[in-house]
Design a protein around this motif. Sequence first.
Motif, PDB file in Angstrom:
ATOM      1  N   ARG A 198      -7.486  -6.767  -5.681  1.00 14.52           N
ATOM      2  CA  ARG A 198      -8.840  -6.646  -6.235  1.00 14.52           C
ATOM      3  C   ARG A 198      -9.229  -7.952  -6.917  1.00 14.52           C
ATOM      4  O   ARG A 198      -8.435  -8.535  -7.659  1.00 14.52           O
ATOM      5  CB  ARG A 198      -8.922  -5.477  -7.220  1.00 14.52           C
ATOM      6  N   GLU A 199     -10.438  -8.381  -6.655  1.00 19.31           N
ATOM      7  CA  GLU A 199     -10.908  -9.661  -7.191  1.00 19.31           C
ATOM      8  C   GLU A 199     -10.758  -9.717  -8.710  1.00 19.31           C
ATOM      9  O   GLU A 199     -11.126  -8.777  -9.422  1.00 19.31           O
ATOM     10  CB  GLU A 199     -12.374  -9.872  -6.801  1.00 19.31           C
ATOM     11  N   GLY A 200     -10.200 -10.843  -9.189  1.00 21.39           N
ATOM     12  CA  GLY A 200     -10.057 -11.054 -10.621  1.00 21.39           C
ATOM     13  C   GLY A 200      -8.905 -10.304 -11.263  1.00 21.39           C
ATOM     14  O   GLY A 200      -8.735 -10.358 -12.476  1.00 21.39           O
ATOM     15  N   ARG A 201      -8.079  -9.630 -10.455  1.00 19.74           N
ATOM     16  CA  ARG A 201      -6.978  -8.854 -11.000  1.00 19.74           C
ATOM     17  C   ARG A 201      -5.654  -9.314 -10.377  1.00 19.74           C
ATOM     18  O   ARG A 201      -5.632  -9.872  -9.283  1.00 19.74           O
ATOM     19  CB  ARG A 201      -7.179  -7.364 -10.730  1.00 19.74           C
ATOM     20  N   PRO A 202      -4.552  -9.046 -11.052  1.00 19.74           N
ATOM     21  CA  PRO A 202      -3.253  -9.427 -10.477  1.00 19.74           C
ATOM     22  C   PRO A 202      -2.887  -8.528  -9.302  1.00 19.74           C
ATOM     23  O   PRO A 202      -3.409  -7.415  -9.156  1.00 19.74           O
ATOM     24  CB  PRO A 202      -2.282  -9.243 -11.646  1.00 19.74           C
ATOM     25  N   LEU A 203      -1.990  -9.012  -8.490  1.00 26.33           N
ATOM     26  CA  LEU A 203      -1.495  -8.242  -7.353  1.00 26.33           C
ATOM     27  C   LEU A 203      -0.767  -6.999  -7.859  1.00 26.33           C
ATOM     28  O   LEU A 203      -0.024  -7.043  -8.827  1.00 26.33           O
ATOM     29  CB  LEU A 203      -0.541  -9.117  -6.533  1.00 26.33           C
ATOM     30  N   THR A 204      -0.996  -5.866  -7.168  1.00 26.08           N
ATOM     31  CA  THR A 204      -0.423  -4.593  -7.602  1.00 26.08           C
ATOM     32  C   THR A 204       0.310  -3.929  -6.447  1.00 26.08           C
ATOM     33  O   THR A 204      -0.174  -3.930  -5.311  1.00 26.08           O
ATOM     34  CB  THR A 204      -1.526  -3.647  -8.103  1.00 26.08           C
ATOM     35  N   VAL A 205       1.474  -3.367  -6.736  1.00 27.29           N
ATOM     36  CA  VAL A 205       2.218  -2.572  -5.752  1.00 27.29           C
ATOM     37  C   VAL A 205       2.319  -1.155  -6.315  1.00 27.29           C
ATOM     38  O   VAL A 205       3.222  -0.844  -7.100  1.00 27.29           O
ATOM     39  CB  VAL A 205       3.613  -3.157  -5.479  1.00 27.29           C
ATOM     40  N   PRO A 206       1.384  -0.262  -5.939  1.00 29.99           N
ATOM     41  CA  PRO A 206       1.339   1.079  -6.537  1.00 29.99           C
ATOM     42  C   PRO A 206       2.335   2.067  -5.937  1.00 29.99           C
ATOM     43  O   PRO A 206       2.483   3.175  -6.444  1.00 29.99           O
ATOM     44  CB  PRO A 206      -0.104   1.518  -6.255  1.00 29.99           C
TER      45      PRO A 206
END
Length: 291
Positions: free
Chosen positions: A263-271
């Motif tokens: 998501r733009e402006g957010r850190p990479l996430t592994v949910p």
Amino acid sequence: MRRYRSAVVAAVLVVVGVAGCAREGTRAQEPAAAVAPAEATGEATGDVAAVPTSAPPPTAPGRESMGAAPARSASAKPSPKPTVKPTRATAPRAVAKPPTETKVPPPPPKPSSTACKPRYVGTQATRAQAGAALADAAARVYWPTSAPDIRIPPALVKATAWQESGWQSNIVACDGGIGLMQVMPATAEWMNQRFEQSYDIDDYRDNAYLGANYLAWLTKYIGDMYFEQDYRLEAGLCTAELDSCLLNAVIAAYNYGHGAVAREGRPLTVPNPQYVRNVRALMTECVCLDY
């Protein structure tokens, strides 16, 4: 006596001459320096090119691949050539850049009821047929113009298909996922429009192309946002942190959708860490890799 001395001198001259010829013969037999053959180059054109690629580099075995890259053994050569430091990014940006693609696939459906059972339609492809289709799908170049260096490892395609369907080509899941790669009909429709193709989601070969094409799209989408267009899907770039590399991010997004990972402006996430660990393990240990 004069004749005797003359004979001795002549014999000495003959021996010296033979020794000189022997040294010359040794030099003549030294091998010349090998010349490396020139490497042919070329570039694919079109939206999707069926261009087979070279075999991918070997991945680290099993659990070791989930951690840091294994150390290379020291070279036996006395004076190894200096290595060139990589210029491409190996870790994700702290926050994402704006996405380069504005037309994105639909979000994944909500989880289906656990009481629901999948159904089967038509004839199931054999493992040999499924393996050949998945390998062929991995060998294609899906971004020949804007990102020709994107390569989807065959082990990733096969492991994803095994995790999703157990290589059951005729399975229809409760949430609507179809076939080997459990492609959603809405995703297939979007990808056919985006890449100007006409893949048939019910055909196991086209289903493999759809799944591999989606992996390639995720690779470019996330690679542009977080990895400075570094599209390497190598296990050796990953650390113990699941959000450390593009490979883990692409696996997570295949299951949870691109919007849950990038998501733009957010850190990479592994949910979905367990899903990522399952696929990563299958990439080195799955029986499906033998087909």
